[in-house]
Design a protein around this motif. Structure first.
Motif, PDB file in Angstrom:
ATOM      1  N   LEU A 175      30.833 -18.769 -91.440  1.00  0.00           N
ATOM      2  CA  LEU A 175      30.718 -18.673 -89.982  1.00  0.00           C
ATOM      3  C   LEU A 175      30.185 -17.302 -89.581  1.00  0.00           C
ATOM      4  O   LEU A 175      30.144 -16.978 -88.412  1.00  0.00           O
ATOM      5  CB  LEU A 175      32.083 -18.875 -89.323  1.00  0.00           C
ATOM      6  N   LEU A 199      34.941 -10.961-101.642  1.00  0.00           N
ATOM      7  CA  LEU A 199      35.954 -11.285-100.641  1.00  0.00           C
ATOM      8  C   LEU A 199      35.864 -12.752-100.264  1.00  0.00           C
ATOM      9  O   LEU A 199      36.871 -13.439-100.096  1.00  0.00           O
ATOM     10  CB  LEU A 199      35.754 -10.451 -99.368  1.00  0.00           C
ATOM     11  N   MET A 222      37.245 -17.740 -92.301  1.00  0.00           N
ATOM     12  CA  MET A 222      37.811 -16.627 -91.558  1.00  0.00           C
ATOM     13  C   MET A 222      37.304 -15.301 -92.093  1.00  0.00           C
ATOM     14  O   MET A 222      37.053 -14.377 -91.323  1.00  0.00           O
ATOM     15  CB  MET A 222      39.330 -16.686 -91.608  1.00  0.00           C
ATOM     16  N   VAL A 223      37.157 -15.224 -93.424  1.00  0.00           N
ATOM     17  CA  VAL A 223      36.677 -13.959 -93.980  1.00  0.00           C
ATOM     18  C   VAL A 223      35.240 -13.704 -93.540  1.00  0.00           C
ATOM     19  O   VAL A 223      34.894 -12.599 -93.104  1.00  0.00           O
ATOM     20  CB  VAL A 223      36.781 -13.955 -95.518  1.00  0.00           C
ATOM     21  N   LEU A 279      33.726 -14.813 -90.909  1.00  0.00           N
ATOM     22  CA  LEU A 279      33.766 -14.492 -89.480  1.00  0.00           C
ATOM     23  C   LEU A 279      34.285 -13.070 -89.278  1.00  0.00           C
ATOM     24  O   LEU A 279      33.740 -12.299 -88.487  1.00  0.00           O
ATOM     25  CB  LEU A 279      34.659 -15.497 -88.754  1.00  0.00           C
ATOM     26  N   GLY A 280      35.336 -12.720 -90.027  1.00  0.00           N
ATOM     27  CA  GLY A 280      35.913 -11.380 -89.910  1.00  0.00           C
ATOM     28  C   GLY A 280      34.911 -10.303 -90.284  1.00  0.00           C
ATOM     29  O   GLY A 280      34.760  -9.308 -89.572  1.00  0.00           O
ATOM     30  N   VAL A 281      34.202 -10.526 -91.378  1.00  0.00           N
ATOM     31  CA  VAL A 281      33.213  -9.540 -91.813  1.00  0.00           C
ATOM     32  C   VAL A 281      32.124  -9.383 -90.747  1.00  0.00           C
ATOM     33  O   VAL A 281      31.722  -8.269 -90.391  1.00  0.00           O
ATOM     34  CB  VAL A 281      32.589  -9.959 -93.165  1.00  0.00           C
ATOM     35  N   LEU A 321      32.409  -9.881 -87.576  1.00  0.00           N
ATOM     36  CA  LEU A 321      32.952  -9.176 -86.412  1.00  0.00           C
ATOM     37  C   LEU A 321      33.051  -7.681 -86.678  1.00  0.00           C
ATOM     38  O   LEU A 321      32.793  -6.868 -85.797  1.00  0.00           O
ATOM     39  CB  LEU A 321      34.330  -9.738 -86.063  1.00  0.00           C
ATOM     40  N   ILE A 322      33.438  -7.331 -87.912  1.00  0.00           N
ATOM     41  CA  ILE A 322      33.515  -5.909 -88.261  1.00  0.00           C
ATOM     42  C   ILE A 322      32.141  -5.267 -88.112  1.00  0.00           C
ATOM     43  O   ILE A 322      31.994  -4.191 -87.540  1.00  0.00           O
ATOM     44  CB  ILE A 322      34.057  -5.738 -89.693  1.00  0.00           C
ATOM     45  N   GLU A 372      31.339  -4.754 -84.496  1.00  0.00           N
ATOM     46  CA  GLU A 372      32.084  -3.606 -83.974  1.00  0.00           C
ATOM     47  C   GLU A 372      31.427  -2.298 -84.400  1.00  0.00           C
ATOM     48  O   GLU A 372      31.254  -1.389 -83.598  1.00  0.00           O
ATOM     49  CB  GLU A 372      33.521  -3.632 -84.504  1.00  0.00           C
ATOM     50  N   ILE A 373      31.066  -2.244 -85.678  1.00  0.00           N
ATOM     51  CA  ILE A 373      30.462  -1.012 -86.189  1.00  0.00           C
ATOM     52  C   ILE A 373      29.176  -0.699 -85.424  1.00  0.00           C
ATOM     53  O   ILE A 373      28.975   0.413 -84.940  1.00  0.00           O
ATOM     54  CB  ILE A 373      30.174  -1.135 -87.697  1.00  0.00           C
ATOM     55  N   ARG A 405      29.957   0.488 -81.960  1.00  0.00           N
ATOM     56  CA  ARG A 405      30.588   1.814 -81.844  1.00  0.00           C
ATOM     57  C   ARG A 405      29.677   2.947 -82.291  1.00  0.00           C
ATOM     58  O   ARG A 405      29.789   4.056 -81.818  1.00  0.00           O
ATOM     59  CB  ARG A 405      31.870   1.860 -82.683  1.00  0.00           C
ATOM     60  N   TRP A 430      25.219   6.182 -81.559  1.00  0.00           N
ATOM     61  CA  TRP A 430      24.281   7.277 -81.831  1.00  0.00           C
ATOM     62  C   TRP A 430      23.229   6.850 -82.854  1.00  0.00           C
ATOM     63  O   TRP A 430      22.119   7.348 -82.884  1.00  0.00           O
ATOM     64  CB  TRP A 430      25.027   8.516 -82.329  1.00  0.00           C
ATOM     65  N   PHE A 447      27.890 -13.856 -82.355  1.00  0.00           N
ATOM     66  CA  PHE A 447      28.419 -15.060 -83.009  1.00  0.00           C
ATOM     67  C   PHE A 447      27.480 -16.249 -82.857  1.00  0.00           C
ATOM     68  O   PHE A 447      27.358 -17.079 -83.747  1.00  0.00           O
ATOM     69  CB  PHE A 447      29.794 -15.406 -82.419  1.00  0.00           C
ATOM     70  N   ALA A 470      26.338 -19.531 -85.342  1.00  0.00           N
ATOM     71  CA  ALA A 470      26.567 -20.931 -84.964  1.00  0.00           C
ATOM     72  C   ALA A 470      25.241 -21.685 -84.868  1.00  0.00           C
ATOM     73  O   ALA A 470      25.111 -22.804 -85.365  1.00  0.00           O
ATOM     74  CB  ALA A 470      27.315 -20.998 -83.633  1.00  0.00           C
TER      75      ALA A 470
END
Lengths: 293, 344
Positions: free
Chosen positions: B76, B126, B137-138, B140-142, B144-145, B148-149, B152, B155, B264, B268
């Protein structure tokens, strides 16, 4: 610090009510329902419509949200979901993502894309001053309601006949079927109840976090984390996981360390990283027990 | 008759080789498809930008087909590699400020592929643990990380404003990215074709055949001596590199990278494309991408805001009524034609 803990607790309790239905249905039928968030969103919008358009109180909206989403859940389960239990996980994922997209677009069409937030009832406005900490009244109400619900669920699951049938079905649905337990009916009922709880949680939460059409996607990951960390074989697991997640999420928003001159919000990273780590080292969940299926 | 006896006199291994060689043979419609795709650039030059998007989407879908259709890994979060590739190529082109050697598009593709392959290899460990649900889930989690990176580290990536100033040099030092996107389309299409031919080779190689065995039954595949986890690591890494190249193509041909590449909906959408086209067929990715883009063009023009609804409806109907996607339908139709034709 105490305020963070308190807010986190309220948030975590809410997450539990939102996610517990998914946890049980996943454990019971091994069915991946990514559309669970859509039910929560539906409940939230029921509250929004009732309170903003018809001026009803939140206390009326909560049971209404529960009943309506439970009814929708039961209807969908009987007509659509029932065809998917024996299909592959990929098909289940696609199907439920499809449903989620449809729900999001439908809500967008009728309610608009802007976030909606409902007013807290007059009786619950303001804070309790308790010495040095001031506690938000509405959050106290949320914690109390969710705690009552959790206790009721736990008792219902461990003391009633339906509860023991449900536990038997979760542990091994084939043997349970062999013993004459109507697993299909139990599942339909549980699914409807779980959807109803999600709707209830959505309505309860609509006064804390705003509700918008993107809600199901935003919260899908939270639900998955709760299940990943809590496991699917008990309800205490998801409960503890929800509290942890709630506190961690709220704390992550307050605590922003500076790294190399850049202020960085670490909330997201911490949570996702924890989820991935838990999944790697304890695939059955932090609080779950290994079930041989 | 003589043919049948000749086949029987051969050893089992020989017959297996003949079977696999027959499967890997290039067929007429395939060649026609590729010639037709190139011809589009000259027949409808005004739609070249759209065709370019289709080619990129097809490559992205191809990468997921390798992971999902051949290795059987439900992901995912495949968009993570698409986005990573886009940022890798975009940042490299930006660093070169539009001049060779750093801004050379081919180098950008290689760089994106390498970065994504490395990250894909690491994360494959993983992903390969646990059941379908855990993988889901993994991944999807990766993803999302990563999002985020990128968000954030404003710069570096430009954050929500997007990465500005991506200026790739001329393709092979000769062809400029023109405003109408014709060169961009030809470039993306060439990359797609080269990688497609390579993927086709891999799928029909012993590596690909062992993947199919693992997908069929990983326990038995292990029992006949296939190193299951190593093969899956390899397939996932390859899929990641392919997705990275697709992302790099997008960054180069649009000269812009936004956070949207990690969203996401990319993961999909690409899943829908692969399933719509037909899982594990390679051509399903190309057909699915074209159909998806055409559908998007029509539906989004009619109801831009509620396009998601139709997307969801297609997904639901697909699962309920169509198995095997477009390629599955075509295959069934073709088999029927042959039966009808062979009867008299």
């Amino acid at each position: 610090m105490l305020t963070i803990l308190f807010d986190g607790l309220a948030y975590g309790m809410l997450l539990f009510v939102l996610a517990v239905g998914l946890s049980v249905t996943l454990g019971l039928m091994n069915f991946i329902n990514l559309a669970h968030g859509a039910f929560a969103m539906a409940g939230g919008y029921v509250a929004v419509v009732m309170m903003q358009r018809y001026g009803l109180s939140l206390f009326w909206s909560l049971p209404a949200a529960f009943v309506l989403t439970a009814a929708v859940g039961a209807l969908l389960e009987r007509t659509l979901y029932v065809r998917l239990y024996d299909k592959t996980h990929l098909e289940q994922v696609l199907f439920t993502i499809g449903l989620t997209f449809m729900a999001m677009a439908t809500v967008d069409y009728f309610m608009g894309a802007s976030p909606q937030i409902v007013d807290v009832p007059k009786a619950l406005e303001g804070n309790f001053e308790l010495g040095i900490v001031s506690l938000n009244k509405y959050r106290i109400f949320v914690i109390a309601v969710c705690a009552l619900l959790t206790i009721a669920l736990q008792l219902g699951l461990s003391k009633t006949r339906f509860g023991s049938r449900l536990r038997a079905a979760v542990d091994d649905s084939r043997v349970a079927r062999g013993l004459g337990i109507d697993v299909t009916a139990i599942f339909a009922l549980t699914f409807a109840f779980g959807s109803g709880l999600a709707g209830f949680g959505g309505a309860l939460g609509s006064a804390i976090f705003s509700i918008d059409p993107q809600f199901p996607l935003k919260f899908m990951i939270y639900f998955l984390i709760v299940i990943a960390v809590g496991g699917t074989s008990t309800i205490t697991g998801p409960f503890l996981a929800s509290i942890l997640l709630g506190v961690a999420d709220v704390a992550g928003k307050y605590y922003t360390p500076e790294i190399g001159g850049h202020r960085i919000e670490i909330g997201g990273f911490v949570i996702y990283t924890i989820m991935v780590l838990v999944l790697i080292f304890r695939p059955q969940g932090l609080f779950g027990r290994a079930v041989g299926k | 008759m003589t043919d049948a006896t000749a086949t029987d006199s051969r050893s089992g291994t020989d017959r297996a080789m003949i079977y696999f060689a027959e499967r890997a043979r290039w067929r007429g419609p395939e060649v026609a498809l590729w010639i037709g795709a190139f011809a589009l650039a000259f027949l409808f030059p005004s739609r070249a930008l759209l065709f370019n998007e289709v080619a990129i989407l097809a490559l992205f879908a191809l990468s997921l087909d390798l992971v999902l259709g051949y290795a059987g890994i439900v992901s995912l979060g495949h968009g993570a590699f698409f986005g990573l590739g886009a940022y890798a190529a975009g940042l490299l082109a930006k660093a070169g400020a539009g001049a060779a050697p750093l801004s050379d598009p081919t180098l950008g593709l290689l760089f994106a592929a390498l970065v994504c392959a490395a990250v894909g290899y690491v994360t494959s460990f993983l992903v390969l643990r646990g059941s379908d649900l855990t993988r889901l889930m993994v991944t999807l989690g990766v993803a999302l990380i990563f999002q985020e990176i990128a968000n954030r580290m404003a710069w570096l990536t430009g954050g929500a404003d997007g990465l500005q100033g991506v200026a790739p040099a001329n393709i092979l030092g000769m062809f400029e990215f023109d405003l109408y996107g014709r060169n961009a389309y030809l470039y993306s299409l060439t990359v797609l074709m080269v990688l497609f031919v390579f993927a086709r080779k891999i799928v029909h190689s012993p590596f690909g055949i062992s993947l199919r065995a693992i997908k069929g039954n990983s326990l038995r595949a292990g029992a006949i001596g296939i190193p299951v986890n190593r093969r899956l690591n390899g397939a996932y890494t390859l899929g990641a590199a392919y997705a990275g190249v697709a992302g790099a193509l997008l960054a180069q041909t649009t000269a812009f990278v936004s956070l949207d590449v990690l969203d996401f909906h990319r993961s999909a959408d690409v899943m829908l494309i692969v399933v719509f086209g037909g899982v594990g067929t390679l051509y399903g990715a190309v057909v699915g991408a074209a159909a998806f883009k055409a559908m998007y063009d029509v539906l989004a023009a009619a109801t831009p805001q509620y396009w998601e609804f139709w997307l969801g409806l297609v997904l639901v109907l697909l699962v309920l009524f169509v198995r095997g996607g477009v390629m599955g339908l075509l295959g069934a139709f073709y088999a029927r034609l042959q039966r009808v034709g062979g009867r008299p």
